[in-house]
Design a protein around this motif. Sequence first.
Motif, short mmCIF file in Angstrom:
data_model
loop_
_atom_site.label_atom_id
_atom_site.label_comp_id
_atom_site.label_asym_id
_atom_site.label_seq_id
_atom_site.Cartn_x
_atom_site.Cartn_y
_atom_site.Cartn_z
N ARG A 1 59.17 -9.20 100.31
CA ARG A 1 59.93 -9.45 99.07
C ARG A 1 59.86 -10.94 98.76
O ARG A 1 60.30 -11.76 99.56
CB ARG A 1 61.37 -9.01 99.24
CG ARG A 1 62.18 -9.17 97.96
CD ARG A 1 63.51 -8.48 98.10
NE ARG A 1 64.57 -9.41 97.74
CZ ARG A 1 65.84 -9.16 97.87
NH1 ARG A 1 66.24 -8.03 98.38
NH2 ARG A 1 66.73 -10.04 97.51
N ASP A 2 59.32 -11.26 97.62
CA ASP A 2 59.20 -12.65 97.17
C ASP A 2 58.54 -13.51 98.25
O ASP A 2 57.47 -13.19 98.72
CB ASP A 2 60.56 -13.21 96.74
CG ASP A 2 61.20 -12.39 95.63
OD1 ASP A 2 60.46 -11.89 94.77
OD2 ASP A 2 62.43 -12.23 95.64
N SER A 3 59.19 -14.59 98.68
CA SER A 3 58.61 -15.49 99.68
C SER A 3 59.11 -15.14 101.08
O SER A 3 59.19 -15.99 101.96
CB SER A 3 58.95 -16.94 99.36
OG SER A 3 60.35 -17.11 99.35
N GLY A 4 59.44 -13.89 101.29
CA GLY A 4 59.94 -13.43 102.58
C GLY A 4 59.96 -11.94 102.64
O GLY A 4 58.97 -11.29 102.33
N GLY A 5 61.11 -11.39 103.02
CA GLY A 5 61.21 -9.96 103.14
C GLY A 5 62.65 -9.50 103.26
O GLY A 5 63.58 -10.28 103.12
N VAL A 6 62.78 -8.22 103.56
CA VAL A 6 64.08 -7.60 103.77
C VAL A 6 64.00 -6.78 105.05
O VAL A 6 63.11 -5.95 105.21
CB VAL A 6 64.47 -6.69 102.59
CG1 VAL A 6 65.80 -5.99 102.87
CG2 VAL A 6 64.55 -7.48 101.31
#
Length: 139
Positions: free
Chosen positions: A116-121
């Motif tokens: 997600r975007d510049s990372g995650g969940v």
Amino acid sequence: EVASAHLTLDYSRPRKRGREIFGGVVPWHQVWRAGANSATHLTTDRDLRVGHNVIPAGAYTLWMLPDPSGSKLIVNRQTGQWGTDYDSTRDLVRLDLARYTLPSPVEDFTIAIAPRDSGGVLTLSWDATAFFLPFTVAR
């Protein structure tokens, strides 16, 4: 791989088998191994940021402190232990988890990481409940 970070999760997946899970099999207000058998392990080759907290690249165990009004994910520095050998003096950080009700129950406890975007969940799902924690990968 999430935003150029290589993440691994190693955990066992208990089954619901008709039982009440949160507040039943997993009691409220008690640290839980977030899985079964050995402690759940997370390894990352990049620093992860959750709000103002940084989880440095390395290996950790993940624990959960379930609470009906606000559960926490515990990132602990101790690794290699059985799932009942929790040592709070080794905690790196305790992070607030958001929670939502699933449309249908999940039989096998599941931990997932999605980009997600510049990372995650990071999502932990079991029975009719999912807990999630957004994070970014430090550059």
